[in-house]
Design a protein around this motif. Structure first.
Motif, PDB file in Angstrom:
ATOM      1  N   LEU A   1       0.846  -1.197   0.000  1.00  0.00           N
ATOM      2  CA  LEU A   1       0.000   0.000   0.000  1.00  0.00           C
ATOM      3  C   LEU A   1       0.875   1.238   0.000  1.00  0.00           C
ATOM      4  N   GLU A   2       0.262   2.341  -0.403  1.00  0.00           N
ATOM      5  CA  GLU A   2       0.929   3.631  -0.393  1.00  0.00           C
ATOM      6  C   GLU A   2       0.160   4.510   0.594  1.00  0.00           C
ATOM      7  N   THR A   3       0.866   5.179   1.483  1.00  0.00           N
ATOM      8  CA  THR A   3       0.179   6.061   2.446  1.00  0.00           C
ATOM      9  C   THR A   3       0.856   7.428   2.448  1.00  0.00           C
ATOM     10  N   ASP A   4       0.124   8.443   2.931  1.00  0.00           N
ATOM     11  CA  ASP A   4       0.757   9.757   3.072  1.00  0.00           C
ATOM     12  C   ASP A   4       1.135   9.983   4.544  1.00  0.00           C
ATOM     13  N   GLU A   5       1.660  11.155   4.868  1.00  0.00           N
ATOM     14  CA  GLU A   5       2.160  11.423   6.230  1.00  0.00           C
ATOM     15  C   GLU A   5       1.049  11.308   7.262  1.00  0.00           C
ATOM     16  N   ALA A   6      -0.207  11.564   6.826  1.00  0.00           N
ATOM     17  CA  ALA A   6      -1.326  11.516   7.773  1.00  0.00           C
ATOM     18  C   ALA A   6      -1.847  10.089   7.958  1.00  0.00           C
ATOM     19  N   GLY A   7      -1.254   9.127   7.250  1.00  0.00           N
ATOM     20  CA  GLY A   7      -1.711   7.742   7.391  1.00  0.00           C
ATOM     21  C   GLY A   7      -2.866   7.387   6.481  1.00  0.00           C
ATOM     22  N   ARG A   8      -3.246   8.315   5.570  1.00  0.00           N
ATOM     23  CA  ARG A   8      -4.297   7.992   4.595  1.00  0.00           C
ATOM     24  C   ARG A   8      -3.739   7.016   3.580  1.00  0.00           C
ATOM     25  N   ILE A   9      -4.549   6.034   3.199  1.00  0.00           N
ATOM     26  CA  ILE A   9      -4.106   5.109   2.152  1.00  0.00           C
ATOM     27  C   ILE A   9      -4.376   5.781   0.816  1.00  0.00           C
ATOM     28  N   THR A  10      -3.305   6.065   0.071  1.00  0.00           N
ATOM     29  CA  THR A  10      -3.458   6.848  -1.162  1.00  0.00           C
ATOM     30  C   THR A  10      -3.345   5.993  -2.422  1.00  0.00           C
ATOM     31  N   GLY A  11      -2.908   4.745  -2.268  1.00  0.00           N
ATOM     32  CA  GLY A  11      -2.788   3.890  -3.445  1.00  0.00           C
ATOM     33  C   GLY A  11      -2.369   2.483  -3.067  1.00  0.00           C
ATOM     34  N   TYR A  12      -2.294   1.614  -4.066  1.00  0.00           N
ATOM     35  CA  TYR A  12      -1.879   0.226  -3.825  1.00  0.00           C
ATOM     36  C   TYR A  12      -1.077  -0.259  -5.016  1.00  0.00           C
ATOM     37  N   HIS A  13      -0.171  -1.170  -4.760  1.00  0.00           N
ATOM     38  CA  HIS A  13       0.674  -1.710  -5.837  1.00  0.00           C
ATOM     39  C   HIS A  13       0.595  -3.227  -5.837  1.00  0.00           C
ATOM     40  N   LEU A  14       0.127  -3.783  -6.953  1.00  0.00           N
ATOM     41  CA  LEU A  14       0.103  -5.237  -7.085  1.00  0.00           C
ATOM     42  C   LEU A  14       1.440  -5.651  -7.703  1.00  0.00           C
ATOM     43  N   ARG A  15       2.091  -6.675  -7.121  1.00  0.00           N
ATOM     44  CA  ARG A  15       3.375  -7.127  -7.678  1.00  0.00           C
ATOM     45  C   ARG A  15       3.164  -7.630  -9.095  1.00  0.00           C
ATOM     46  N   SER A  16       2.065  -8.338  -9.291  1.00  0.00           N
ATOM     47  CA  SER A  16       1.710  -8.805 -10.630  1.00  0.00           C
ATOM     48  C   SER A  16       0.217  -9.085 -10.615  1.00  0.00           C
ATOM     49  N   ARG A  17      -0.358  -9.287 -11.782  1.00  0.00           N
ATOM     50  CA  ARG A  17      -1.813  -9.419 -11.892  1.00  0.00           C
ATOM     51  C   ARG A  17      -2.338 -10.763 -11.406  1.00  0.00           C
ATOM     52  N   ASP A  18      -1.597 -11.825 -11.741  1.00  0.00           N
ATOM     53  CA  ASP A  18      -2.039 -13.178 -11.388  1.00  0.00           C
ATOM     54  C   ASP A  18      -0.963 -13.779 -10.484  1.00  0.00           C
ATOM     55  N   SER A  19      -0.689 -13.062  -9.380  1.00  0.00           N
ATOM     56  CA  SER A  19       0.520 -13.340  -8.598  1.00  0.00           C
ATOM     57  C   SER A  19       0.537 -14.734  -7.984  1.00  0.00           C
ATOM     58  N   LYS A  20      -0.636 -15.260  -7.620  1.00  0.00           N
ATOM     59  CA  LYS A  20      -0.647 -16.586  -6.980  1.00  0.00           C
ATOM     60  C   LYS A  20      -0.234 -17.666  -7.983  1.00  0.00           C
ATOM     61  N   ARG A  21      -0.842 -17.602  -9.171  1.00  0.00           N
ATOM     62  CA  ARG A  21      -0.517 -18.612 -10.181  1.00  0.00           C
ATOM     63  C   ARG A  21       0.938 -18.468 -10.630  1.00  0.00           C
ATOM     64  N   GLU A  22       1.378 -17.228 -10.783  1.00  0.00           N
ATOM     65  CA  GLU A  22       2.764 -17.001 -11.218  1.00  0.00           C
ATOM     66  C   GLU A  22       3.761 -17.511 -10.183  1.00  0.00           C
TER      67      GLU A  22
END
Ligand code: MG
Length: 208
Positions: free
Chosen positions: A118-139
């Protein structure tokens, strides 16, 4: 030990822990957080909606982590995982985020967790998310097989089925009826003891 060393890939939410977003829904009373990938098929749309409502209600990452700290593992989860890890290598593959998953890892005896961030700002708000890959479990399963492992796997939901089918043997655990019905080729059980026996047999190991 069989020629190919066995490795077990396990899902997290629904098989070792309750669902985080449902718990956050109960803790905050925000109705939209009840929705899952079963209701909103597009994962990005679902996550954008979740982050939007968290922001509107002023729910920070810290608040969600507080909720997670208060969540118990499913009964029998830790004992099952300890026995499984005593028999073969285990990796937890989850579509959660490290910021959510690590409190559970401490309760589970710190197994290896592969998930997203996850991506957060200084106030602790969640501002975004990053998936390592789209089908990460199968990969991940395919990568472990490429490294010479015999992969067995278990999970409870739609987002596990490509992993379960890619594995040398995959089992549904605690799966809802609709998942069992849609994937009749995947053997299903709701009992840790039965599951342990199936995973060990599928891995070519005798039950201790
Ligand atoms: Mg799950």
């Amino acid at each position: 030990m069989p020629t190919k060393p066995p490795l077990c890939c396990c899902d997290l939410e629904g098989v070792f822990t309750p669902e985080v977003w449902i718990a956050v829904h109960h803790a905050t009373g925000i109705p939209e957080l009840k929705l899952t990938t079963r209701d909103v098929k597009d994962y990005d749309e679902l996550m954008r909606m979740r982050l939007g409502v968290l922001d509107r209600h002023g729910v920070t990452l810290g608040k969600i982590q507080e909720v997670i700290e208060g969540m118990d593992l499913l009964p029998g989860a830790r004992a099952f995982l300890d026995r499984l890890r005593g028999a073969m290598q285990v990796v937890i593959l989850s579509d959660t985020y490290y910021e959510f998953g690590m409190p559970f890892m401490r309760k589970l005896g710190l197994p290896t967790l592969l998930c997203h961030t996850l991506e957060t700002d200084e106030a602790g708000r969640i501002t975004g998310y990053h998936l390592r890959s789209r089908d990460s479990k199968r990969e991940a399963v395919a990568a472990f097989q490429g490294l010479g492992f015999r992969v067995v796997a278990m999970g409870d939901s739609y987002n596990d089925t490509t992993m379960l089918r890619a594995a040398d043997r995959g089992f549904l655990f605690h799966a809802p009826e609709n998942v069992k019905k849609d994937f009749p080729d995947l053997e299903a059980t709701d009992d840790y003891e039965v599951l342990l026996g199936k995973l060990l047999a599928a891995a070519g190991l005798a039950k201790p």
